[in-house]
Scaffold this motif. Structure first.
Motif, PDB file in Angstrom:
ATOM      1  N   VAL A 254       6.302  -6.096   4.109  1.00 11.96           N
ATOM      2  CA  VAL A 254       5.396  -4.948   4.126  1.00 11.96           C
ATOM      3  C   VAL A 254       3.980  -5.506   4.060  1.00 11.96           C
ATOM      4  O   VAL A 254       3.502  -5.910   2.990  1.00 11.96           O
ATOM      5  CB  VAL A 254       5.656  -3.976   2.958  1.00 11.96           C
ATOM      6  CG1 VAL A 254       4.739  -2.759   3.074  1.00 11.96           C
ATOM      7  CG2 VAL A 254       7.113  -3.539   2.938  1.00 11.96           C
ATOM      8  N   HIS A 255       3.341  -5.574   5.221  1.00 14.55           N
ATOM      9  CA  HIS A 255       1.999  -6.152   5.334  1.00 14.55           C
ATOM     10  C   HIS A 255       0.940  -5.089   5.032  1.00 14.55           C
ATOM     11  O   HIS A 255       1.027  -3.970   5.523  1.00 14.55           O
ATOM     12  CB  HIS A 255       1.820  -6.710   6.746  1.00 14.55           C
ATOM     13  CG  HIS A 255       0.505  -7.359   6.995  1.00 14.55           C
ATOM     14  ND1 HIS A 255      -0.043  -8.291   6.139  1.00 14.55           N
ATOM     15  CD2 HIS A 255      -0.392  -7.194   8.010  1.00 14.55           C
ATOM     16  CE1 HIS A 255      -1.207  -8.688   6.617  1.00 14.55           C
ATOM     17  NE2 HIS A 255      -1.443  -8.035   7.748  1.00 14.55           N
ATOM     18  N   GLN A 256      -0.040  -5.462   4.211  1.00 18.22           N
ATOM     19  CA  GLN A 256      -1.086  -4.526   3.759  1.00 18.22           C
ATOM     20  C   GLN A 256      -0.455  -3.326   3.052  1.00 18.22           C
ATOM     21  O   GLN A 256      -0.710  -2.176   3.387  1.00 18.22           O
ATOM     22  CB  GLN A 256      -1.956  -4.068   4.933  1.00 18.22           C
ATOM     23  CG  GLN A 256      -2.731  -5.204   5.595  1.00 18.22           C
ATOM     24  CD  GLN A 256      -3.605  -4.741   6.752  1.00 18.22           C
ATOM     25  OE1 GLN A 256      -3.211  -3.887   7.550  1.00 18.22           O
ATOM     26  NE2 GLN A 256      -4.794  -5.288   6.847  1.00 18.22           N
ATOM     27  N   CYS A 257       0.369  -3.619   2.074  1.00 15.49           N
ATOM     28  CA  CYS A 257       1.110  -2.548   1.392  1.00 15.49           C
ATOM     29  C   CYS A 257       0.193  -1.580   0.653  1.00 15.49           C
ATOM     30  O   CYS A 257       0.603  -0.465   0.322  1.00 15.49           O
ATOM     31  CB  CYS A 257       2.146  -3.143   0.434  1.00 15.49           C
ATOM     32  SG  CYS A 257       1.456  -4.090  -0.930  1.00 15.49           S
ATOM     33  N   GLU A 258      -1.047  -1.976   0.409  1.00 15.14           N
ATOM     34  CA  GLU A 258      -1.993  -1.052  -0.241  1.00 15.14           C
ATOM     35  C   GLU A 258      -2.297   0.153   0.635  1.00 15.14           C
ATOM     36  O   GLU A 258      -2.850   1.155   0.159  1.00 15.14           O
ATOM     37  CB  GLU A 258      -3.293  -1.775  -0.615  1.00 15.14           C
ATOM     38  CG  GLU A 258      -4.231  -2.118   0.539  1.00 15.14           C
ATOM     39  CD  GLU A 258      -3.892  -3.423   1.250  1.00 15.14           C
ATOM     40  OE1 GLU A 258      -4.715  -3.885   2.059  1.00 15.14           O
ATOM     41  OE2 GLU A 258      -2.814  -3.982   0.971  1.00 15.14           O
ATOM     42  N   LYS A 259      -1.941   0.094   1.909  1.00 13.75           N
ATOM     43  CA  LYS A 259      -2.216   1.192   2.827  1.00 13.75           C
ATOM     44  C   LYS A 259      -1.061   2.178   2.955  1.00 13.75           C
ATOM     45  O   LYS A 259      -1.067   3.039   3.826  1.00 13.75           O
ATOM     46  CB  LYS A 259      -2.624   0.635   4.194  1.00 13.75           C
ATOM     47  CG  LYS A 259      -3.940  -0.136   4.118  1.00 13.75           C
ATOM     48  CD  LYS A 259      -4.470  -0.532   5.473  1.00 13.75           C
ATOM     49  CE  LYS A 259      -5.819  -1.251   5.322  1.00 13.75           C
ATOM     50  NZ  LYS A 259      -6.382  -1.657   6.620  1.00 13.75           N
ATOM     51  N   MET A 260      -0.081   2.047   2.074  1.00 11.51           N
ATOM     52  CA  MET A 260       0.952   3.082   2.005  1.00 11.51           C
ATOM     53  C   MET A 260       0.340   4.378   1.506  1.00 11.51           C
ATOM     54  O   MET A 260      -0.490   4.379   0.580  1.00 11.51           O
ATOM     55  CB  MET A 260       2.063   2.659   1.040  1.00 11.51           C
ATOM     56  CG  MET A 260       3.028   1.648   1.598  1.00 11.51           C
ATOM     57  SD  MET A 260       4.408   1.388   0.439  1.00 11.51           S
ATOM     58  CE  MET A 260       5.525   0.479   1.489  1.00 11.51           C
ATOM     59  N   THR A 261       0.742   5.485   2.097  1.00 11.06           N
ATOM     60  CA  THR A 261       0.333   6.784   1.553  1.00 11.06           C
ATOM     61  C   THR A 261       1.023   6.980   0.200  1.00 11.06           C
ATOM     62  O   THR A 261       1.999   6.277  -0.126  1.00 11.06           O
ATOM     63  CB  THR A 261       0.739   7.922   2.499  1.00 11.06           C
ATOM     64  OG1 THR A 261       2.172   7.933   2.618  1.00 11.06           O
ATOM     65  CG2 THR A 261       0.121   7.726   3.885  1.00 11.06           C
ATOM     66  N   ASP A 262       0.548   7.915  -0.591  1.00  7.79           N
ATOM     67  CA  ASP A 262       1.177   8.174  -1.890  1.00  7.79           C
ATOM     68  C   ASP A 262       2.647   8.544  -1.716  1.00  7.79           C
ATOM     69  O   ASP A 262       3.511   8.110  -2.485  1.00  7.79           O
ATOM     70  CB  ASP A 262       0.432   9.297  -2.628  1.00  7.79           C
ATOM     71  CG  ASP A 262      -0.937   8.849  -3.110  1.00  7.79           C
ATOM     72  OD1 ASP A 262      -1.160   7.627  -3.218  1.00  7.79           O
ATOM     73  OD2 ASP A 262      -1.787   9.719  -3.376  1.00  7.79           O
TER      74      ASP A 262
END
Length: 345
Positions: free
Chosen positions: A93-101
């Motif tokens: 999961v690349h750039q996982c901080e960009k997951m929506t809530d």
């Protein structure tokens, strides 16, 4: 060339091999380097081969700025079946901080009870923006671009390195490109940027900038834009001329690139105010200009704002206001030296 730090890679590979149903998160400043490092981990599996990228590997990364709930469903489907080769399936999961809530909460359920054959690898440039419950269920490892690679870039390009140095430090794909190229093959003229404001706006308005040479040129254009703002005696008038850059499609990414450049300039001015011969300066192509300034009283607060913005998870802020804040920070925080930049005075 071995891109991933050998010691870190070996230790992580052994850690993953000893554990089942494990999750690790690679944390650092350069997203592309994190992705390259994560793929190196996958390929460290002694039974790995190219075919398994199709059958036993899933890459999840942002689409249109975010990772939505549909991609988490893809993960759930992948986890239903055992690996076709070897003992493991790998999820990146690349750039996982960009997951929506919504997707982050759904993904949490997978983190809580992953199948024994699953190895979950995440990357992020914004560890603190992840949900606390996500952070508590993964092992975090700080992974930064090795300084030895930067040293190799300096040694390879000599005096010419100043034109590519700042961008290479900011973007691993650019660093890798120039380390792989023959010096004689580089078209240095293609990286030059216009000196006038309209020309800079034209360069920065270009879309689909993916080639390393074009990325360097774009980064140099942002630096030139910051310089034009600092040199201008009509800040608000100048900003109105360039404000269309930060409205509409692609505006948030442009504002983020601008903040990255502004942050590096503020940092360099602080460094140069203490030591004009410092090797820590990033904007080597601007150094003769930057030594003519000292830090303004707000520079640390402005630097901190840039740093916080670059660590944020979403693109919810107004791009025009973000770009205004970034350029205003540079404008007010660079105070011209009374001696005109003579470091011996």
């Amino acid at each position: 060339m071995e891109w991933f730090n050998g010691v870190v890679s070996d230790r992580l590979a052994r850690f993953l091999a000893r554990n089942s149903g494990i999750s690790v998160t690679l944390v650092g400043r350069d997203s592309e380097y994190l992705k390259t490092s994560a793929l190196s981990l996958v390929e460290s599996d002694p039974k790995w081969n190219r075919k398994r990228y199709i059958e036993d590997f899933l890459l999840i990364e942002p689409e249109k700025g975010n990772i939505g709930i549909d991609r988490v469903r893809d993960i759930e489907e992948m986890m239903l079946h055992k690996p076709s080769g070897g003992k493991r399936k790998y999820l990146l999961v690349h750039q996982c901080e960009k997951m929506t809530d919504e997707s982050a909460n759904a993904f949490l359920k997978i983190l809580e009870e992953p199948p024994c054959f699953a190895t979950l690898i995440m990357t992020t440039t914004s560890w603190q923006s992840l949900l606390p419950t996500v952070r508590s269920r993964t092992v975090s490892v700080v992974v930064d671009v090795p300084e030895e690679l930067i040293g190799k870039l300096r040694d390879k390009y000599g005096n010419s390195v100043s034109r590519i140095y700042a961008c290479a430090r900011q973007n691993f794909s650019v660093l890798r490109f120039f380390l792989d190229q023959e010096v004689e093959s580089i078209d240095w003229g293609s990286m030059e940027v216009p000196s006038d404001l309209n020309g800079l706006v034209s360069v920065l308005s270009e879309s689909e900038v993916n080639e390393p040479i074009d990325i360097v040129r774009r980064r140099r254009a942002f630096a030139a834009l910051c310089r034009s703002i600092v040199e201008s005696d009509k800040f608000f008038t100048t900003f109105r001329e360039i404000s269309p850059l930060f409205i509409g499609q692609g505006s948030f990414e442009r504002s983020r690139e601008l903040v990255e450049v502004a942050r590096s300039i503020l940092r360099d001015v602080v460094i140069l105010s203490a030591d004009t011969s410092s090797n820590s300066v990033v904007n080597l192509d601007l150094i003769e200009w930057l030594v003519s300034f000292v830090p303004g009283k707000e520079i640390l607060a402005d630097f901190a704002w840039c740093d916080r913005f670059l660590r944020q998870r979403t693109s919810s802020q107004n791009s025009n206001l973000v770009s205004f804040r970034a350029l205003y920070s540079v404008s007010r925080s660079l105070v011209r030296r009374e001696n005109g930049g003579n470091s011996d005075a």
